[in-house]
Design an enzyme around this catalytic site. Structure first.
Site, PDB file in Angstrom:
ATOM      1  NE  ARG A  14      -3.557  -2.656   0.359  1.00 49.32           N
ATOM      2  CZ  ARG A  14      -3.373  -3.931   0.011  1.00 49.32           C
ATOM      3  NH1 ARG A  14      -2.244  -4.294  -0.587  1.00 49.32           N
ATOM      4  NH2 ARG A  14      -4.299  -4.839   0.226  1.00 49.32           N
ATOM      5  CB  ALA A 438      -4.512   2.349   8.809  1.00 44.72           C
ATOM      6  CG  ASP A 467     -11.908  -6.769   7.124  1.00 44.32           C
ATOM      7  OD1 ASP A 467     -12.907  -7.422   6.774  1.00 44.32           O
ATOM      8  OD2 ASP A 467     -11.555  -5.714   6.567  1.00 44.32           O
ATOM      9  CG  ASN A 473      -4.067  -5.513   7.418  1.00 43.28           C
ATOM     10  OD1 ASN A 473      -4.700  -6.468   7.815  1.00 43.28           O
ATOM     11  ND2 ASN A 473      -4.380  -4.875   6.306  1.00 43.28           N
ATOM     12  NE  ARG A 476      -2.624   0.948   5.397  1.00 43.74           N
ATOM     13  CZ  ARG A 476      -2.512  -0.305   4.977  1.00 43.74           C
ATOM     14  NH1 ARG A 476      -1.376  -0.925   5.006  1.00 43.74           N
ATOM     15  NH2 ARG A 476      -3.567  -0.963   4.535  1.00 43.74           N
ATOM     16  CB  VAL A 513     -21.941  -1.163  11.379  1.00 45.26           C
ATOM     17  CG1 VAL A 513     -23.122  -0.291  11.783  1.00 45.26           C
ATOM     18  CG2 VAL A 513     -21.116  -1.513  12.613  1.00 45.26           C
ATOM     19  CG  ASN A 538     -16.962   0.974   2.331  1.00 43.67           C
ATOM     20  OD1 ASN A 538     -18.175   1.175   2.279  1.00 43.67           O
ATOM     21  ND2 ASN A 538     -16.420   0.193   3.267  1.00 43.67           N
ATOM     22  CB  CYS A 593     -19.515  -0.802 -26.609  1.00 43.38           C
ATOM     23  SG  CYS A 593     -19.212   0.969 -26.604  1.00 43.38           S
TER      24      CYS A 593
END
Length: 1027
Positions: A14, A438, A467, A473, A476, A513, A538, A593
């Site tokens: 990352r 993080a 997770d 991970n 960080r 959640v 997200n 397309c």
């Protein structure tokens, strides 16, 4: 880590996307000297060790005190009891953050008489908790070396902090912004002096005059290909590039890209910078503050030099003395500074204290400067940065002095800043944090140092994250270690946080959640909270948590990072807008397309390869399993199909069953045929349907930019890319069909002998429709109509499968694969990378390396510990304000980009009110309440709303069900029905939230929305609520 092969991608992936390999390699050859293991020093140590420098020497001479437990997250109670030196206490805990970094300690005295030649073995020197005269001496030494040793001095005194950088007189920066240069298509280039370039589809170029661009793939004006030109911006869509009048006329096509130009930065020594500082201004609502803080902090340095201590907590004489020093220093400055006496007294009172979140924020910023110093990546800070927490202590300044007095516990440093009453509020606080990645780890560390949610005060922190910990991970998410890999994030983070502060009460869950867990995270659950914190990655999850927080009238602290950028948003009931009040524009989707037939850029080929993976190895096996779970007998399916019944998905499922491979050789053959289909036949079919000279109705060429004509690829097993595609696809087919195989069956020799026997059918062009309309969406495979011929074929295939006894329970099962980008042994990335690269080759698109392919295919968000530490620190300062119930004007949102560097603190967005009538309005935070009873009718409800709130609803909706809309037939009869009968609540449900609308003031206008109305089925249900 000498060359790119040695970068441990499983750990650093990352961060590689933020810094790039060249910078990572430079870091891995650099040594840093870091002095001072207080709140700020330990933050910087953590961040630069996680980043992966070669070596760090931690220097400090002090012994552990109780006080340190509230400021240094790597000092434990046993270190205080055994009077350990601070640097020895933290050494092993810092070192285990990253096995690639050599961490050593020094407890030698560093003072005005120390021989500084030992610093020559370091590329960067960072000083914290060092008196100013010594900082100036060391800075002078560093600056005068050849090449200069990069110097950073930083301090946190109570509520104010500073960072100073000096990287020498000519510091070369290879990439000032870190932004990925965009490639844009060209509409036209004029012949003239100057020639003017127009962007295709009115795309904005984002260029600035003076920057340079390079050109490629231009037809007609080919002289420009491969050349670089300085631009003069004419409009957001066009720019001039110099004389093109002697060039051939532009025909079509072409791409331009910004060329990164290195930049040289000049630094002065601290001595020269003291009286005329170059300052970064983070808060434009108080532009005078950086210079004021510069003056006050220099006065603190002078106070320390003279008294060998900082001002005493709450000592008025010391405050007046500091004011005198401030006035003296202000007279030495080049620019006039207006002295804010209130600010000086505030700084004096808190100077001995420490706000851990401020140290975290400044630690993140200073650590990024260390990385810049070592790599020349991103623009360095020139040269001073001041960050304060004045708003945190402003409302507390008139509290009695004993509020701030030490009590001999771990919160003394914090208490000196915010007082005992506020500390107690934090101890009693009940926080729900969603996400333990993080930002979650950094937040938990800050909450531990602030003493939030202590069990003896009935406080609590509830955390949840579904997770498990992965190796990537560890770069960080600093609470996790290698032995924690594959353990749950939330429980591991909770245990690590309790090591920092054993007094906390932490309840760790493994849930998402979302609507499915609303029975756990119910209104009753929210009713016990003081605050919600999101540590999510997200937008969708943020929106949901925000909507739950708003409907339960709870404050929410949101933050996020992307590479060196970070944002914080503070959401407070009745004062601010919420996260859902603003919406980012939706991400642009690639037209179907374009993906299927006309890719123009590498992103298109990567997305195509990712879609192929989903379709072949995830979607089809899942559909296959679902079909046979709902139709257990193949005989039954056959009878129903012969009876003319159309069964969804049967055609695709039977095709998979009849062609099902049973051996690895079959999988290799299948993969080889796929190669032909994707990379040869597709190109031949397109060129058959649209020959190269095809023209559109307006006479222009069909195959012109951004459309690229494909070239068919002939299979060659000696080409590593062709071999990689066939082997990775064969492995994945074997995985989904549960076919065992050994690696020796996938060697070049073994594959070659299998494919030598394979007959690949000749290509025959088909007369089929190829979609060219960019607005057409992808058709649903299951919903596509099946011709009668295909149906007959499916029936005969199924009959054959049944008669040959090949319909066994094992053959009716497949194993769907779920794309996992971080496991290099599973072949997922091998397939996507080779498929994308082959398609790029077929369309003459510049290929991407595996790292870039992985980022785009895996939708990886670039991340680095510095930004994470900074956002979590900034958010945690706002948490104190929420606990104190502060007013609107004291809250701050923040946006920063550490690469440039820029930080902007702004007021939060004030909540808007919607007017229903002159005297009736509501905001997103309002909720009206109506109490009913068993016989309460809809008509009673309407009257009750009018009686209670002064206006009668015209429409009542429950979820998606319309309870009352006057124009709907039969709805007027509903007025006599009871609410119970209309809503049919489930057993035990005490209330529902209804949506109501009101008649507009002017006839013909639309109905006006109202706030949610919570309807209780009885008065008793208010107690012991259950949502």
């Amino acid at each position: 880590m000498a060359d790119s092969m040695d970068i441990d991608d499983s750990l650093y992936s990352r961060q590689r996307y933020v810094l790039g390999d060249s910078a990572m390699q430079q870091m891995a050859q650099s040594a840093v000297f870091l002095s001072g293991m207080g709140a700020l020093g330990v933050e910087i140590a953590k961040n630069i060790v996680l980043a992966g420098v070669k070596a760090v020497t931690l220097h400090d001479c002090k012994r552990c005190e109780v006080w340190d437990l509230g400021t240094n997250f790597f000092i434990r109670e046993e270190d205080v009891h055994s009077q350990k030196k601070r640097v020895e206490a933290v050494h092993s805990r810092v070192a285990e953050l990253n096995p690639y970094v050599q961490v050593s300690v020094s407890t030698d005295v560093l003072d005005d008489s120390t021989d500084l030649s030992f610093l020559k073995r370091y590329q960067c020197v960072v000083l914290t908790e060092t008196k100013l005269s010594l900082q100036k001496r060391i800075n002078h030494f560093c600056h005068s070396q050849q090449p200069p040793i990069k110097f950073i001095g930083c301090d946190v005194f109570g509520i104010c902090s500073r960072v100073f950088c000096d990287f020498g007189e000519a510091f070369e920066v290879s990439d000032p912004t870190g932004e990925e240069p965009k490639e844009l298509f060209i509409q036209n280039i004029s012949q003239g002096n100057p020639g003017v370039v127009m962007c295709m589809d009115s795309r904005t170029h984002g260029l600035q005059t003076g920057q340079s661009v390079c050109f490629k793939e231009i037809n007609g004006m080919t002289e420009l290909n491969g050349t670089t030109h300085q631009v003069t911006v004419l409009s957001p869509y066009s720019f001039a590039i110099g004389d093109t009048s002697s060039f051939q006329a532009f025909a079509h096509g072409g791409i331009f890209r910004l060329v990164k130009t290195p930049k040289t930065f000049n630094f002065e020594m601290m001595e020269q910078q003291l009286c005329d500082p170059r300052l970064l201004t983070p808060d434009f609502s108080k532009p005078e503050v950086p210079l004021q803080l510069h003056t006050i902090m220099l006065a603190l340095d002078a106070f320390q030099e003279q008294h060998a201590r900082l001002p005493s907590i709450g000592c008025l004489q010391d405050a007046e003395l500091l004011l005198k020093f401030t006035e003296e220093i202000s007279r030495t400055l080049k620019n006039t500074v207006c002295i804010n006496q209130e600010l000086v007294r505030c700084v004096s009172r808190c100077a001995r204290g420490c706000l851990p979140p401020l140290a975290a924020a400044v630690g993140g910023i200073a650590s990024q400067e260390v990385l810049k110093a070592l790599t020349g990546k991103f623009s360095p800070l020139q040269q001073w940065f001041y960050l304060d927490a004045i708003e945190v202590v402003q409302p507390l300044q008139y509290l009695p002095a004993e509020e701030f007095a030490p009590r001999g516990d771990r919160y003394d440093a914090l208490r000196a800043c915010i007082g005992e009453s506020m500390c107690l509020k934090l101890h009693k606080f009940r926080v729900f944090m969603v996400g333990c990645g993080a930002i979650g780890c950094e937040m938990l560390k800050n909450l531990a140092l602030l003493g939030v949610g202590l069990s003896r005060h009935s406080g609590e922190i509830c955390i949840t994250d579904p997770d498990l910990i992965e190796k990537s991970n560890l770069n960080r998410q600093f609470l996790f270690r290698p032995q924690h890999i594959q353990r749950p994030k939330s429980t591991t983070a909770a245990a690590a946080t309790l090591e920092i502060n054993p007094e906390m009460q932490i309840d760790a869950h493994l849930n998402k959640v979302c609507p499915a867990t609303e029975d756990i995270y119910s209104d009753a659950f929210f009713s016990h909270l003081n605050l919600v914190v999101t540590a999510l990655d997200n937008v969708e999850a943020r929106r949901y948590v925000d909507s739950r927080s708003v409907s339960n009238q709870k404050a929410l602290l949101d933050s996020g990072t992307m590479g060196t950028k970070g944002h914080t948003e503070i959401i407070v009931p009745y004062l601010t807008e919420s996260y859902n009040s603003h919406r980012d524009p939706p991400e642009e989707e690639i037209p179907f397309c374009t993906l299927k037939s006309f890719p123009a850029v590498i992103e298109h080929t990567i997305q195509w390869a990712r879609d192929k993976f989903e379709s072949a190895f995830s979607h089809k096996p899942s559909m296959y399993n679902m079909f046979w779970q709902s139709h257990s007998s193949a005989q039954d399916v056959l009878q129903r199909m012969m009876a003319g019944e159309s069964m969804e998905g049967s055609f695709q499922v039977i095709k998979l069953l009849s062609r099902r491979p049973t051996h690895l050789d079959h999988c290799l053959a299948l993969a080889r045929l796929k190669f032909d289909k994707y990379f040869k036949r597709k190109a031949l079919q397109l060129l058959h349907s649209f020959p190269l000279d095809t023209r559109l109705k307006d006479g222009s060429l069909f195959w012109q930019s951004p459309k690229r004509p494909p070239s068919p690829i002939e299979f060659d097993l000696n080409d590593p890319l062709h071999f990689s595609f066939v082997v990775s696809a064969a492995r994945l087919f074997a995985d989904i069909y549960n076919i065992p195989y050994s690696e020796e069956k996938l060697t070049y020799e073994a594959v070659s002998s299998v494919l030598a026997k394979l007959e690949v059918p000749e290509y025959r062009p088909a007369e089929k429709h190829i979609e060219t309309d960019e607005t057409v969406k992808k058709p649903d495979q299951l919903k596509m109509t099946v011709s009668s011929e295909e149906e007959r074929e499916a029936i005969s295939q199924l009959q054959e499968a049944i008669s040959s006894n090949s319909v066994t329970p094992e053959r009716l099962r497949m194993t769907p694969l779920f794309f996992e980008k971080d496991d290099d042994t599973n072949g997922h990335m091998d397939f996507v990378a080779s498929a994308s690269a082959l398609r790029a080759q077929m369309y003459a698109i510049e290929a991407a390396d595996r790292l870039q392919t992985k980022r785009i295919a895996g939708k990886i968000i670039p991340a680095i510990a510095t930004s994470t530490a900074a956002v979590a620190g900034l958010v945690s300062m706002e948490l104190i304000k929420v606990a104190g119930g502060y007013g609107f004007e004291l809250f701050k949102n923040c946006f920063f980009n550490l690469a440039i560097p820029v930080m902007v603190l702004t007021e939060t967005a004030q909540v808007k009110r919607t007017q229903i009538r002159d005297d009736i309005s509501f905001s997103i935070w309002d909720r009206w309440t109506i109490f009913g009873h068993e016989d309460f009718t809809l008509s009673d409800f309407m009257s009750a709303v009018k009686e209670e709130y002064g206006i009668e609803p015209t429409m009542v909706v429950h979820g998606v069900k319309m309870l009352y809309v006057p124009v709907m037939p039969g709805h007027n009869k509903r007025l006599k029905l009871t609410m119970h009968k209309l809503i049919k609540p489930s057993a035990g449900r005490k209330y529902v939230d209804l949506t109501v609308s009101f008649a507009p003031e002017v006839d013909g206008d639309e109905d006006l929305p109202g706030p949610p109305v919570r309807y209780y089925f009885s008065r008793e249900s208010k107690s012991g609520e259950k949502a």
